[in-house]
Design an enzyme around this catalytic site. Sequence first.
Site, PDB file in Angstrom:
ATOM      1  N   ASP A  79       0.802  -1.234   0.000  1.00  0.00           N
ATOM      2  CA  ASP A  79       0.000   0.000   0.000  1.00  0.00           C
ATOM      3  C   ASP A  79       0.831   1.278   0.000  1.00  0.00           C
ATOM      4  O   ASP A  79       1.963   1.321   0.460  1.00  0.00           O
ATOM      5  CB  ASP A  79      -0.964   0.013   1.189  1.00  0.00           C
ATOM      6  CG  ASP A  79      -0.244  -0.128   2.536  1.00  0.00           C
ATOM      7  OD1 ASP A  79       0.743  -0.890   2.618  1.00  0.00           O
ATOM      8  OD2 ASP A  79      -0.674   0.539   3.506  1.00  0.00           O
ATOM      9  N   GLU A 137      -0.729  -1.948   5.158  1.00  0.00           N
ATOM     10  CA  GLU A 137       0.123  -1.865   6.350  1.00  0.00           C
ATOM     11  C   GLU A 137      -0.056  -0.519   7.045  1.00  0.00           C
ATOM     12  O   GLU A 137       0.061  -0.418   8.263  1.00  0.00           O
ATOM     13  CB  GLU A 137       1.595  -2.070   5.966  1.00  0.00           C
ATOM     14  CG  GLU A 137       2.529  -2.245   7.161  1.00  0.00           C
ATOM     15  CD  GLU A 137       2.851  -0.948   7.876  1.00  0.00           C
ATOM     16  OE1 GLU A 137       2.891  -0.956   9.122  1.00  0.00           O
ATOM     17  OE2 GLU A 137       3.036   0.077   7.211  1.00  0.00           O
ATOM     18  N   GLU A 138      -0.359   0.512   6.265  1.00  0.00           N
ATOM     19  CA  GLU A 138      -0.457   1.875   6.819  1.00  0.00           C
ATOM     20  C   GLU A 138      -1.832   2.177   7.404  1.00  0.00           C
ATOM     21  O   GLU A 138      -2.154   3.341   7.622  1.00  0.00           O
ATOM     22  CB  GLU A 138      -0.157   2.912   5.720  1.00  0.00           C
ATOM     23  CG  GLU A 138       1.189   2.750   5.015  1.00  0.00           C
ATOM     24  CD  GLU A 138       2.358   3.290   5.816  1.00  0.00           C
ATOM     25  OE1 GLU A 138       2.159   3.681   6.975  1.00  0.00           O
ATOM     26  OE2 GLU A 138       3.467   3.298   5.261  1.00  0.00           O
ATOM     27  N   HIS A 366       7.500   8.809   4.858  1.00  0.00           N
ATOM     28  CA  HIS A 366       6.233   9.560   4.987  1.00  0.00           C
ATOM     29  C   HIS A 366       6.406  11.044   4.668  1.00  0.00           C
ATOM     30  O   HIS A 366       5.485  11.825   4.880  1.00  0.00           O
ATOM     31  CB  HIS A 366       5.580   9.387   6.371  1.00  0.00           C
ATOM     32  CG  HIS A 366       5.103   7.982   6.634  1.00  0.00           C
ATOM     33  ND1 HIS A 366       4.091   7.694   7.518  1.00  0.00           N
ATOM     34  CD2 HIS A 366       5.487   6.785   6.122  1.00  0.00           C
ATOM     35  CE1 HIS A 366       3.888   6.370   7.531  1.00  0.00           C
ATOM     36  NE2 HIS A 366       4.740   5.814   6.693  1.00  0.00           N
TER      37      HIS A 366
HETATM   38 ZN    ZN Z   1       4.970   3.819   6.563  1.00  0.00          ZN
HETATM   39 ZN    ZN Z   2       6.353   1.135   5.684  1.00  0.00          ZN
END
Ligand code: ZN
Ligand code: ZN
Length: 401
Positions: A79, A137-138, A366
């Site tokens: 993702d 995962e996020e 990020h």
């Molecule tokens: Zn991340």
């Molecule tokens: Zn990551």
Amino acid sequence: MNYWRQQANNLSQRLIEIRRHLHRYPELGYKEFETARYLAQILRQEGIEVREHVGGTGLVATIRGASSGRTIALRADMDALPIQEKTGMPYASIVSGVSHACGHDAHSAILACTAMLLQRYRRKLAGTVKCIFQPAEECPPLGGAKPMIDAGVLADPPVDAIYALHTAPNLPVGTIGIAYGPMMAASDRAKIKILGEGGHGSAPQQSVDAVLVAAHTVVALQSIVSRNIDPHSAAVLTVGQLQAGYRYNVIADMAVLDCTIRTTDVHSRQLIQDKIEQIVDGVTRAMGARYELRYTLGYPPAINDTVAVDQVIKAAEVVLGEDSVRIQEKTSLSGEDFAYFLEQVPGAFFWMGSRLEGDRKQYPAHHPAFDLNEAMLPLGVAMFCQIVEQELFREPLAGGE
Ligand SMILES: [Zn+2]
Ligand SMILES: [Zn+2]
């Protein structure tokens, strides 16, 4: 040079091509439809057995060895993040407001090429390799690992050990970071509503001031980490948000505290949860207020298995060289839903150095301008293949030159 490294180097162009394709067309958690379809297509072209729609958009590629044996799983996340990319690179995301700012494009490309290589060597395999491409995962608190586990990804055949890697912008290419035991923190959330009694600012005796109760609560909460947690165990309680009141001369009837809680072991995790309730209950009761508490468990702490860590370190020494391993003294307090896999089977999560060199500035994960050094891609493939060789090959490959 190590044999797997040579083999992976031969796949460099393919790795970059896959990584850049995924990078250009990022998809958010639970919506990795095209990503999964693209990866499935690539894997099937190599004759690999692929199962789609496992726990949502999850994908599993299975490589069955010539003889029976244990089962090793390798995991990548697929993702992207709701971040507008600002790298200015030719392969930048063309999807507005969405980008691979955490390197999951690299993880998926590495795992796809690992599957290709292992498929070619399956006659040497004693056992099975499951390559797990995981969504979301996020997306805590649910994430994408849990739905895949619930869909049976660790069963039939049962997985004996599992490994995952993550790009590390702070480590140079050719090094890895790993820790014995806790690798990433549990990340939970407490939302506390304090209910007082509103009134005129000039007549406090007729009201219960939610602002004052909230202030005492914030201070009291800070005693948990400092007075109840073992100083050798890392933990954080942050009251990130505090909202109350309407006007300077009106006593607030309600206050809301929103907190994040990070812990690195299950004992501290439970203790903080219990203590928060006790403190909020005690403070509000003592001051004549009431409360509502909503505690949401996020990802559990990711705890690496000692034997699996030894395997990773051994693989790094073979593939990357003697000085390639950085043992992480401090647990990262960010969360990672690979932890759900580690709750079920022994395994290890490790950082794979991906720092940019030269005149390109490295931004953290990020960040809108985050990018990675593509020289790390074949090294990731070689690491995974070497781990599988150690775990499942009947005899080591001729070591190359
Ligand atoms: Zn991340
Ligand atoms: Zn990551």
